[in-house]
Design an enzyme around this catalytic site. Sequence first.
Site, short mmCIF file in Angstrom:
data_model
loop_
_atom_site.label_atom_id
_atom_site.label_comp_id
_atom_site.label_asym_id
_atom_site.label_seq_id
_atom_site.Cartn_x
_atom_site.Cartn_y
_atom_site.Cartn_z
N HIS A 130 0.68 -1.25 0.04
CA HIS A 130 0.05 -0.09 -0.04
C HIS A 130 0.76 1.21 -0.04
O HIS A 130 0.70 2.29 -0.82
CB HIS A 130 -1.01 0.05 1.25
N GLU A 131 2.05 1.33 0.78
CA GLU A 131 2.87 2.39 0.99
C GLU A 131 3.62 2.61 -0.42
O GLU A 131 3.62 3.73 -0.96
CB GLU A 131 3.89 2.33 1.99
N HIS A 134 1.49 4.27 -2.99
CA HIS A 134 1.52 5.99 -2.87
C HIS A 134 2.81 6.54 -3.31
O HIS A 134 2.57 7.37 -4.17
CB HIS A 134 1.52 6.43 -1.17
N GLU A 201 -6.39 7.08 -0.44
CA GLU A 201 -6.14 5.93 0.22
C GLU A 201 -6.86 4.68 -0.49
O GLU A 201 -6.30 3.53 -0.65
CB GLU A 201 -6.76 5.90 1.53
#
Length: 320
Positions: A130-131, A134, A201
Amino acid sequence: MNYFRTAMLLAAMTALFMGIGYMIGGQSGMMIALMIAAAMNVFSYWNSDKMVLKMHHAQEVDERTAPELFRMIRQLSANADLPMPKVYLINNPQPNAFATGRNPQNAAVAATTGLLDMLTMEEVAGVMAHELAHVKNHDTLIMTITATLAGAISMLGNFAFFFGGNRDNNNPFGFVGVLVAMIVAPMAAMLVQMAISRTREYAADRMGAEICGQPLWLASALSKIAGGVERIHNPDAEHNQATAHMFIINPLSGERMDNLFSTHPNTANRIAELQKLANAGLGGGGYAPRQEAPQRASHDGPWGGARQPSKPQRPKGPWG
């Protein structure tokens, strides 16, 4: 489009600085605020990532000090077709993580020791994917700059309390303008953070699931992190609230609802979206954690060598 959004954010922040400066000190105050805003924009672009990492006392690790975490992120980075970011650990019992950096070539990912303690290896892989999403989406630049400038805007509002309202400073609004600056400045900064964080998100959840290949790993991680955040106080996050939107789940107390004033989507809604991806057939690829417990390369990491699993038969994370 990401660069355009970044430019629009910087323009909005600059305009907000100028407006507050005008309320405090008239045209001279506006020009001073413009110069401060320009300096902050340049400084934030080059240094805001370092500032955020320092705010949370993050310590860089490598393959010697955190071998499994480092190797995991290296493989996930390859899955995402990204350069290897710098890896940081934060000695904090609250489970959480964030990414920062002005571009993929200068990115960093940070995880708390609480995240490694509470989550399985697969769940940590979901979080770090997930990071990295980003990073791939160039969200880290706009989120990091927002964190820095939001804090600066809030300080400018506080500055108005001590130095505004003087008839000699050409303030056209008097004390009323000072009060407006004190109230509007932090509120406007907060709204900007909310606006840029929530939709990002969902996008990062989806791409993170694609990077690690298993949406349910991230779904399970989000559930555990949300429970841990509710129970465990994070003093550094509370002292630096402008960085809250950068974390995978809001680290602050009292912000759990999916409403206008939340920096993050509701966790249950995010989990539901990930379950839809799994039901649609996304899964079965990506990162494959090693099943054997690896040899610990060193005990010199930022946790002081004291981290040992309480139940050896159940690996608790990418550190073995």
